[in-house]
Design a protein around this motif. Structure first.
Motif, PDB file in Angstrom:
ATOM      1  N   LEU A 156      26.924  40.343  51.600  1.00  0.00           N
ATOM      2  CA  LEU A 156      26.658  39.860  50.243  1.00  0.00           C
ATOM      3  C   LEU A 156      26.689  41.023  49.269  1.00  0.00           C
ATOM      4  CD1 LEU A 156      25.771  37.326  48.608  1.00  0.00           C
ATOM      5  CD2 LEU A 156      23.407  38.050  49.001  1.00  0.00           C
ATOM      6  N   GLU A 157      27.306  40.806  48.101  1.00  0.00           N
ATOM      7  CA  GLU A 157      27.398  41.854  47.109  1.00  0.00           C
ATOM      8  C   GLU A 157      26.023  42.214  46.553  1.00  0.00           C
ATOM      9  OE1 GLU A 157      30.662  38.808  45.955  1.00  0.00           O
ATOM     10  OE2 GLU A 157      28.746  38.824  47.010  1.00  0.00           O
ATOM     11  N   ALA A 158      25.841  43.503  46.235  1.00  0.00           N
ATOM     12  CA  ALA A 158      24.610  43.926  45.557  1.00  0.00           C
ATOM     13  C   ALA A 158      24.642  43.498  44.095  1.00  0.00           C
ATOM     14  CB  ALA A 158      24.442  45.431  45.655  1.00  0.00           C
ATOM     15  N   GLU A 159      25.835  43.481  43.504  1.00  0.00           N
ATOM     16  CA  GLU A 159      25.985  43.036  42.115  1.00  0.00           C
ATOM     17  C   GLU A 159      27.375  42.461  41.913  1.00  0.00           C
ATOM     18  OE1 GLU A 159      25.205  46.670  39.993  1.00  0.00           O
ATOM     19  OE2 GLU A 159      27.312  47.235  39.970  1.00  0.00           O
ATOM     20  N   VAL A 160      27.498  41.633  40.911  1.00  0.00           N
ATOM     21  CA  VAL A 160      28.781  41.003  40.574  1.00  0.00           C
ATOM     22  C   VAL A 160      29.033  41.177  39.086  1.00  0.00           C
ATOM     23  CG1 VAL A 160      30.046  38.828  40.386  1.00  0.00           C
ATOM     24  CG2 VAL A 160      28.682  39.298  42.430  1.00  0.00           C
ATOM     25  N   ASP A 161      30.207  41.709  38.744  1.00  0.00           N
ATOM     26  CA  ASP A 161      30.641  41.765  37.356  1.00  0.00           C
ATOM     27  C   ASP A 161      31.524  40.555  37.078  1.00  0.00           C
ATOM     28  OD1 ASP A 161      30.171  44.510  35.713  1.00  0.00           O
ATOM     29  OD2 ASP A 161      30.116  44.883  37.867  1.00  0.00           O
ATOM     30  N   LEU A 162      31.109  39.729  36.135  1.00  0.00           N
ATOM     31  CA  LEU A 162      31.824  38.501  35.784  1.00  0.00           C
ATOM     32  C   LEU A 162      32.294  38.589  34.344  1.00  0.00           C
ATOM     33  CD1 LEU A 162      32.591  35.438  36.107  1.00  0.00           C
ATOM     34  CD2 LEU A 162      30.223  34.934  35.419  1.00  0.00           C
ATOM     35  N   ALA A 163      33.588  38.412  34.126  1.00  0.00           N
ATOM     36  CA  ALA A 163      34.151  38.379  32.775  1.00  0.00           C
ATOM     37  C   ALA A 163      34.503  36.934  32.436  1.00  0.00           C
ATOM     38  CB  ALA A 163      35.389  39.265  32.680  1.00  0.00           C
ATOM     39  N   VAL A 164      34.049  36.458  31.286  1.00  0.00           N
ATOM     40  CA  VAL A 164      34.219  35.054  30.913  1.00  0.00           C
ATOM     41  C   VAL A 164      34.884  34.965  29.547  1.00  0.00           C
ATOM     42  CG1 VAL A 164      33.005  32.910  30.394  1.00  0.00           C
ATOM     43  CG2 VAL A 164      32.237  34.331  32.277  1.00  0.00           C
TER      44      VAL A 164
ATOM     45  N   ALA B 188      42.694  41.743  31.829  1.00  0.00           N
ATOM     46  CA  ALA B 188      42.725  43.200  31.796  1.00  0.00           C
ATOM     47  C   ALA B 188      41.501  43.793  32.482  1.00  0.00           C
ATOM     48  CB  ALA B 188      42.812  43.686  30.349  1.00  0.00           C
ATOM     49  N   MET B 189      40.323  43.204  32.255  1.00  0.00           N
ATOM     50  CA  MET B 189      39.109  43.704  32.901  1.00  0.00           C
ATOM     51  C   MET B 189      39.185  43.571  34.416  1.00  0.00           C
ATOM     52  SD  MET B 189      35.684  42.885  30.724  1.00  0.00           S
ATOM     53  CE  MET B 189      34.820  44.032  31.807  1.00  0.00           C
ATOM     54  N   VAL B 190      39.722  42.462  34.886  1.00  0.00           N
ATOM     55  CA  VAL B 190      39.841  42.256  36.329  1.00  0.00           C
ATOM     56  C   VAL B 190      40.837  43.248  36.929  1.00  0.00           C
ATOM     57  CG1 VAL B 190      40.601  40.626  38.109  1.00  0.00           C
ATOM     58  CG2 VAL B 190      39.139  39.844  36.234  1.00  0.00           C
ATOM     59  N   LEU B 191      41.980  43.415  36.292  1.00  0.00           N
ATOM     60  CA  LEU B 191      42.977  44.352  36.799  1.00  0.00           C
ATOM     61  C   LEU B 191      42.473  45.788  36.777  1.00  0.00           C
ATOM     62  CD1 LEU B 191      46.411  43.111  35.421  1.00  0.00           C
ATOM     63  CD2 LEU B 191      45.722  43.326  37.803  1.00  0.00           C
ATOM     64  N   ASP B 192      41.699  46.126  35.767  1.00  0.00           N
ATOM     65  CA  ASP B 192      41.177  47.490  35.640  1.00  0.00           C
ATOM     66  C   ASP B 192      39.876  47.692  36.418  1.00  0.00           C
ATOM     67  OD1 ASP B 192      43.312  47.954  33.982  1.00  0.00           O
ATOM     68  OD2 ASP B 192      42.177  47.695  32.119  1.00  0.00           O
ATOM     69  N   ARG B 193      39.480  46.695  37.199  1.00  0.00           N
ATOM     70  CA  ARG B 193      38.286  46.727  38.048  1.00  0.00           C
ATOM     71  C   ARG B 193      36.988  46.800  37.245  1.00  0.00           C
ATOM     72  NH1 ARG B 193      40.168  47.368  43.275  1.00  0.00           N
ATOM     73  NH2 ARG B 193      42.210  48.374  43.478  1.00  0.00           N
ATOM     74  N   GLY B 194      37.044  46.378  35.995  1.00  0.00           N
ATOM     75  CA  GLY B 194      35.828  46.275  35.204  1.00  0.00           C
ATOM     76  C   GLY B 194      35.054  45.018  35.539  1.00  0.00           C
ATOM     77  N   ALA B 195      35.702  44.070  36.196  1.00  0.00           N
ATOM     78  CA  ALA B 195      35.058  42.831  36.627  1.00  0.00           C
ATOM     79  C   ALA B 195      35.664  42.417  37.961  1.00  0.00           C
ATOM     80  CB  ALA B 195      35.242  41.721  35.595  1.00  0.00           C
ATOM     81  N   ALA B 196      34.824  41.889  38.849  1.00  0.00           N
ATOM     82  CA  ALA B 196      35.323  41.434  40.151  1.00  0.00           C
ATOM     83  C   ALA B 196      36.096  40.136  40.009  1.00  0.00           C
ATOM     84  CB  ALA B 196      34.157  41.248  41.121  1.00  0.00           C
ATOM     85  N   ILE B 197      35.617  39.251  39.128  1.00  0.00           N
ATOM     86  CA  ILE B 197      36.266  37.974  38.882  1.00  0.00           C
ATOM     87  C   ILE B 197      36.204  37.678  37.393  1.00  0.00           C
ATOM     88  CG2 ILE B 197      35.812  36.961  41.145  1.00  0.00           C
ATOM     89  CD1 ILE B 197      33.402  35.517  39.869  1.00  0.00           C
TER      90      ILE B 197
ATOM     91  N   GLY C 284      40.251  30.731  37.098  1.00  0.00           N
ATOM     92  CA  GLY C 284      39.484  31.766  37.773  1.00  0.00           C
ATOM     93  C   GLY C 284      40.452  32.813  38.283  1.00  0.00           C
ATOM     94  N   VAL C 285      40.153  34.084  38.042  1.00  0.00           N
ATOM     95  CA  VAL C 285      41.090  35.156  38.392  1.00  0.00           C
ATOM     96  C   VAL C 285      40.380  36.263  39.172  1.00  0.00           C
ATOM     97  CG1 VAL C 285      42.587  34.693  36.419  1.00  0.00           C
ATOM     98  CG2 VAL C 285      40.739  36.349  36.181  1.00  0.00           C
ATOM     99  N   TRP C 286      41.122  36.911  40.057  1.00  0.00           N
ATOM    100  CA  TRP C 286      40.636  38.071  40.789  1.00  0.00           C
ATOM    101  C   TRP C 286      41.836  38.905  41.235  1.00  0.00           C
ATOM    102  CZ3 TRP C 286      40.879  33.122  42.534  1.00  0.00           C
ATOM    103  CH2 TRP C 286      41.622  32.873  43.698  1.00  0.00           C
TER     104      TRP C 286
ATOM    105  N   GLY D  82      33.720  38.507  47.050  1.00  0.00           N
ATOM    106  CA  GLY D  82      32.747  38.343  48.115  1.00  0.00           C
ATOM    107  C   GLY D  82      32.042  37.007  48.023  1.00  0.00           C
ATOM    108  N   PRO D  83      31.015  36.798  48.854  1.00  0.00           N
ATOM    109  CA  PRO D  83      30.345  35.484  48.903  1.00  0.00           C
ATOM    110  C   PRO D  83      29.778  35.030  47.560  1.00  0.00           C
ATOM    111  CG  PRO D  83      29.692  36.844  50.769  1.00  0.00           C
ATOM    112  CD  PRO D  83      30.482  37.726  49.870  1.00  0.00           C
ATOM    113  N   ALA D  84      29.065  35.907  46.844  1.00  0.00           N
ATOM    114  CA  ALA D  84      28.446  35.504  45.576  1.00  0.00           C
ATOM    115  C   ALA D  84      29.505  35.245  44.512  1.00  0.00           C
ATOM    116  CB  ALA D  84      27.461  36.571  45.107  1.00  0.00           C
ATOM    117  N   ALA D  85      30.502  36.116  44.428  1.00  0.00           N
ATOM    118  CA  ALA D  85      31.569  35.926  43.444  1.00  0.00           C
ATOM    119  C   ALA D  85      32.377  34.671  43.753  1.00  0.00           C
ATOM    120  CB  ALA D  85      32.472  37.149  43.403  1.00  0.00           C
ATOM    121  N   SER D  86      32.630  34.411  45.036  1.00  0.00           N
ATOM    122  CA  SER D  86      33.354  33.192  45.421  1.00  0.00           C
ATOM    123  C   SER D  86      32.560  31.952  45.026  1.00  0.00           C
ATOM    124  CB  SER D  86      33.626  33.185  46.928  1.00  0.00           C
ATOM    125  OG  SER D  86      34.500  34.226  47.295  1.00  0.00           O
ATOM    126  N   TRP D  87      31.249  32.010  45.194  1.00  0.00           N
ATOM    127  CA  TRP D  87      30.385  30.886  44.803  1.00  0.00           C
ATOM    128  C   TRP D  87      30.529  30.628  43.310  1.00  0.00           C
ATOM    129  CZ3 TRP D  87      26.523  29.869  41.406  1.00  0.00           C
ATOM    130  CH2 TRP D  87      25.701  28.746  41.653  1.00  0.00           C
TER     131      TRP D  87
END
Length: 309
Positions: A96-104, A141-150, A274-276, A283-288
């Motif tokens: 399980l991820e310790a943290e998730v960056d989500l861009a909306v 752009a944030m997802v591609l630049d790894r600023g957000a996981a999803i 939804g993008v990644w 991971g599990p939390a981001a997939s949820w």
């Protein structure tokens, strides 16, 4: 000055179990220990602190002393902190991820976002969330630049190299203006009338939207990087433009904005995805999170076209 010792977590757990169950014997059964071990643990704790925590005289049930009551809240806080630590470690060991960056995307209805994140906090109490609200191509752009996981992006994510997408619903876009705007005062808006007035257009600085316009009718435009600012300027009668229907429904009800019936610009549908990153599956939390947005968006009604943004 008196300097108390440092209690162990086991001593604190024994203390709290006695408080919760009301006796040394019950605590011993709960913790699968002998009563003498429980008594010894409390005696050591009291010696460490230099305080008497339980009044054992003249009663069958141990009663907290004034000092014991004073320390109870701190003891519970320490216990909860250990429980949280153990849960986080277990989650990490389970992947399980310790943290998730989500861009909306800013177009995602706030009610939908709130519902997903409220449920996320319950389902994943040990996972920290970092929420980024952006517009248009900035999500991808944030997802591609790894600023957000999803990300929950608008339609601009489709076809971007290195990004995987899944449909996540949509939102209706409708043209609106203030009731005192020239277009707002017209019962029948003739074709081409929108070109004669300033159109408020949402924009961003990502490389995916550079030099591009989407359903922009008027040669007179104000470019805004913030949807809230666009909303405010529309209410002030400065221009006209498309807005996500859920955001401006209260304005339509109270009359601060009116929906424009434009034969050549009827609005449309702003579709979410939804993008990644293809090389960094969630991971599990981001997939949820992705699953929740997909499920809630499954019943969205669609109109033709994207509408101007």
């Amino acid at each position: 000055m008196n300097s108390p010792g440092t209690p162990t977590f086991d001593q604190i757990r024994i203390f709290l179990t006695i408080v919760d169950l009301g006796s040394f014997a019950a605590a011993a059964r709960k913790l699968n220990r002998a009563v003498s071990v429980i008594s010894y643990g409390i005696a050591n704790l009291e010696a460490q602190l230099g305080l008497t925590l339980f009044d054992r005289e003249g009663t069958r049930k141990p009663q907290l002393t004034v000092e014991g009551r004073a320390l109870l809240a701190e003891a519970r806080s320490i216990s909860h902190g250990f429980d949280g630590l153990r849960a986080k470690v277990k989650g990490l060991l389970d992947g399980l991820e310790a943290e998730v960056d989500l861009a909306v995307d800013v177009m995602v209805p706030s009610e939908r976002l709130g519902k997903v994140l409220r449920n996320f906090a319950t389902a994943f109490p040990t996972v920290q969330l970092r929420l980024h609200v952006e517009a248009l191509g900035a999500i991808t752009a944030m997802v591609l630049d790894r600023g957000a996981a999803i990300g929950i992006s608008g339609p601009l994510a489709a076809g971007v190299e290195g990004v995987e997408c899944i449909a996540a619903g949509s939102v209706p876009m409708v043209p609106v203006a203030a009731p005192d705007h020239p277009l707002g005062r017209m019962e029948r808006i003739p074709p081409g009338a929108g070109r004669e007035h300033t159109q408020l257009v949402l924009t961003d600085r990502s490389r995916f939207t550079e030099g591009q316009d989407y359903s922009v009718m008027s040669p007179k435009t104000w470019r805004l990087a913030d949807l809230g600012a666009k909303h405010a300027l529309l209410r002030e009668g400065i221009g006209w433009g498309n807005m996500p229907l859920p955001m401006i429904e209260p304005d339509l009800v109270d009359g601060t904005l009116v929906r424009l019936v434009m034969p050549d610009h009827i609005g449309g549908t702003y579709r979410f995805a939804g993008v990644w990153r293809r090389d960094a599956p969630p991971g599990p939390a981001a997939s949820w999170l992705l699953d929740q947005f997909v499920a809630l968006g499954a019943n969205d009604k669609e109109l033709e076209g994207m509408g101007d943004v």
